[in-house]
Scaffold this motif. Structure first.
Motif, PDB file in Angstrom:
ATOM      1  N   TRP A 451       0.832  -1.204   0.000  1.00 44.91           N
ATOM      2  CA  TRP A 451       0.000   0.000   0.000  1.00 44.91           C
ATOM      3  C   TRP A 451       0.871   1.259   0.000  1.00 44.91           C
ATOM      4  O   TRP A 451       0.584   2.215  -0.714  1.00 44.91           O
ATOM      5  CB  TRP A 451      -0.917  -0.015   1.213  1.00 44.91           C
ATOM      6  N   THR A 452       1.929   1.247   0.809  1.00 51.13           N
ATOM      7  CA  THR A 452       2.809   2.418   0.883  1.00 51.13           C
ATOM      8  C   THR A 452       3.487   2.675  -0.451  1.00 51.13           C
ATOM      9  O   THR A 452       3.637   3.823  -0.889  1.00 51.13           O
ATOM     10  CB  THR A 452       3.850   2.223   1.992  1.00 51.13           C
ATOM     11  N   HIS A 453       3.882   1.593  -1.120  1.00 51.66           N
ATOM     12  CA  HIS A 453       4.509   1.751  -2.438  1.00 51.66           C
ATOM     13  C   HIS A 453       3.519   2.376  -3.427  1.00 51.66           C
ATOM     14  O   HIS A 453       3.892   3.277  -4.202  1.00 51.66           O
ATOM     15  CB  HIS A 453       4.988   0.399  -2.948  1.00 51.66           C
ATOM     16  N   LEU A 454       2.277   1.920  -3.403  1.00 49.62           N
ATOM     17  CA  LEU A 454       1.250   2.497  -4.273  1.00 49.62           C
ATOM     18  C   LEU A 454       1.050   3.977  -3.961  1.00 49.62           C
ATOM     19  O   LEU A 454       1.024   4.822  -4.875  1.00 49.62           O
ATOM     20  CB  LEU A 454      -0.063   1.733  -4.094  1.00 49.62           C
ATOM     21  N   PHE A 455       0.914   4.300  -2.688  1.00 52.47           N
ATOM     22  CA  PHE A 455       0.666   5.687  -2.268  1.00 52.47           C
ATOM     23  C   PHE A 455       1.807   6.599  -2.711  1.00 52.47           C
ATOM     24  O   PHE A 455       1.578   7.677  -3.270  1.00 52.47           O
ATOM     25  CB  PHE A 455       0.492   5.732  -0.752  1.00 52.47           C
ATOM     26  N   ASP A 456       3.046   6.166  -2.472  1.00 56.24           N
ATOM     27  CA  ASP A 456       4.197   6.996  -2.838  1.00 56.24           C
ATOM     28  C   ASP A 456       4.297   7.154  -4.359  1.00 56.24           C
ATOM     29  O   ASP A 456       4.692   8.221  -4.850  1.00 56.24           O
ATOM     30  CB  ASP A 456       5.484   6.379  -2.293  1.00 56.24           C
ATOM     31  N   THR A 457       3.943   6.123  -5.101  1.00 58.81           N
ATOM     32  CA  THR A 457       4.062   6.186  -6.561  1.00 58.81           C
ATOM     33  C   THR A 457       3.086   7.187  -7.151  1.00 58.81           C
ATOM     34  O   THR A 457       3.458   8.016  -7.997  1.00 58.81           O
ATOM     35  CB  THR A 457       3.815   4.796  -7.172  1.00 58.81           C
TER      36      THR A 457
END
Length: 465
Positions: A451-457
């Motif tokens: 989820w964090t990777h998606l949010f940052d992207t």
């Protein structure tokens, strides 16, 4: 696991204005915004003449419906899931279900076509911004199929009794795009009355799907796959006009039957399925089959010469277990087979072409996914409102597929229900500090890093063109 408190020690109050139930809507709708969904709606959807101002702010209404479907809404009333807690602090322009229902009911056939144009361009933008269709520059498959969706209520426009006794249905038609390394995305959809034949308007529908595939980046080999309902000269001609290849089941009509029976016994090659296939009549598992081909079979010989097509006829045969079970204890004198022919100009070797054609069944996963999500109901009595709902579901499906492609290898091929459970339906509490909003999410969430990777992207500055 058991409750840690006695019933008297627990109480519940709905009074927190800083909570949201679907924290994953923030990155998902940010992705939709980066791909220009609202702008596409403003440019393409013109509900002129709609009563009571229903056509105003079409972009806010479409994005509200899309967000509600992402959160799991499968009816107009369920779209009220957006109006809770701190949602107004994160999203502007959320519309009430009554407003969205009036908006959908104001659609006509022309407006539904406008929304389909938005869907196609939105898919192109998603494919540009995310690794949605890896390998599409080399080979892509366009699968066409139809389904029947049961509906309730006597006033549903276009709903009729057809194949299923006592069941009223509507008849969606869809085309998907996939590559050997990706799950399918939806190229185009069309809502039709229940009794409309699958082949009605099929050439135009196929042309639209093939054109959408090119817009989405499928510039290599494109192969259209379909079942026997789409075996006609118009569909094949549409493929050739678009520069695409075809692989279409043709059924055992008299011409095909004569060709199949003329195949010499020594031409059949043995194949084994990596996973067993259930027999459709007996339910027994089939592990083996045999394949042969006629390199030059001419189809549609009853039509004028310019419409006749010569290509490969590939035939798969399996033992007819239903008939074998009726043979006496003396044993069978000769094997009994069931034949499954398809007509194709796929240049791949015979066994590879047969395997790729069988993979057409992947479209059934999309149909099952739809009926477990936003198409659990076709919520309106108005035919064109349901047509718009179908197109909006297709946009949501592609948006969630793009979300998974940005998240992790596992989520690239996860179902919509899994994507929603892992990435969308996450409770969050918002906190404000120095004009910034921070989302406080549950500790030890199993898919925290994805989820964090998606949010940052999706919140990173866009890459230069």
């Amino acid at each position: 696991m058991k409750a840690s408190h006695t019933p008297a020690a627990v109480s519940a109050v709905f009074d927190d204005r800083t909570l949201i139930a679907h924290g994953g809507l923030v990155p998902v709708m940010r992705l939709a915004e980066r791909c220009g969904l609202a702008g596409l709606v403003t440019d393409k959807v013109k509900l002129t003449g709609a009563p009571n101002g229903a056509g105003a702010a079409a972009d806010a209404k479409v994005t509200s419906i899309v967000a509600g479907m992402v959160a799991g809404a499968d009816s107009i009333d369920d779209l009220d899931v957006l109006r809770h807690g701190a949602m107004p602090a994160l999203f502007a322009g959320i519309r009430a279900p009554s407003t969205l229902g009036t908006f959908l009911r104001s659609f006509t056939h022309g407006h539904a076509l406008q929304l389909r144009a938005v869907h196609r361009r939105f898919l192109t933008s998603l494919a540009t911004h995310t690794p949605l269709l890896p390998g599409c520059g080399d080979k892509a498959f366009i699968d066409v199929d139809s389904t029947h969706k049961r509906v309730y209520g006597r006033t549903k426009q276009g709903a009729e009794y057809r194949r299923f006794k006592g069941v009223r249905t509507l008849h969606p038609l869809l085309a998907t795009i996939c590559t050997p390394a990706s799950r399918p995305v939806i190229a185009t959809v069309r809502m039709r009355r229940s009794k409309a034949a699958d082949s009605r308007g099929a050439p135009k529908f196929v042309s639209e799907a093939l054109a959408t595939a090119v817009e989405a980046g499928c510039t290599g080999t494109r192969i259209l796959r379909a079942d026997s309902q789409f075996y006609n000269a118009g569909v094949i001609a549409a493929c050739r006009r678009a520069g695409a290849r075809f692989s279409v089941t043709c059924g055992m009509n008299p011409s095909v039957k004569r060709a199949v029976l003329s195949i010499p016994e020594g031409a059949w090659q043995q194949i084994s399925y990596p996973t067993a296939v259930p027999d459709p009549e007996t339910g027994e598992l089939i592990f083996d089959a045999e394949v042969a081909e006629i390199p030059a079979y001419t189809a549609f010989t009853g039509r004028k010469k310019s419409e006749r097509v010569t290509a490969r006829l590939i035939v798969r045969r399996v033992r007819d277990l239903a008939r074998c079970a009726t043979i006496s204890e003396q044993g069978e004198l000769f094997p009994v087979w069931r034949y499954h022919p398809f007509f194709t100009d796929n240049p791949a070797p015979m066994l590879q072409a047969e395997r790729e054609h069988r993979h057409h069944a992947v479209v059934e996963q999309v149909i099952a996914d739809s009926k477990a999500g936003a198409l659990a109901h076709l919520p309106s009595g108005h035919f064109h409102a349901n047509a718009a709902w179908l197109t909006l579901w297709a946009m949501v499906y592609n948006l969630l597929r793009a979300t998974g492609a940005l998240t992790s290898v596992f989520h690239t091929k996860a179902t919509t229900a899994t994507l929603r459970a892992h990435l969308v339906q996450i409770p969050a509490r918002i906190a404000r500090s120095a004009r910034r909003i921070t989302l406080h999410l549950p500790n030890n969430w199993p898919w925290q890093h994805a989820w964090t990777h998606l949010f940052d992207t999706v919140h990173a500055p866009p890459e230069p063109a």
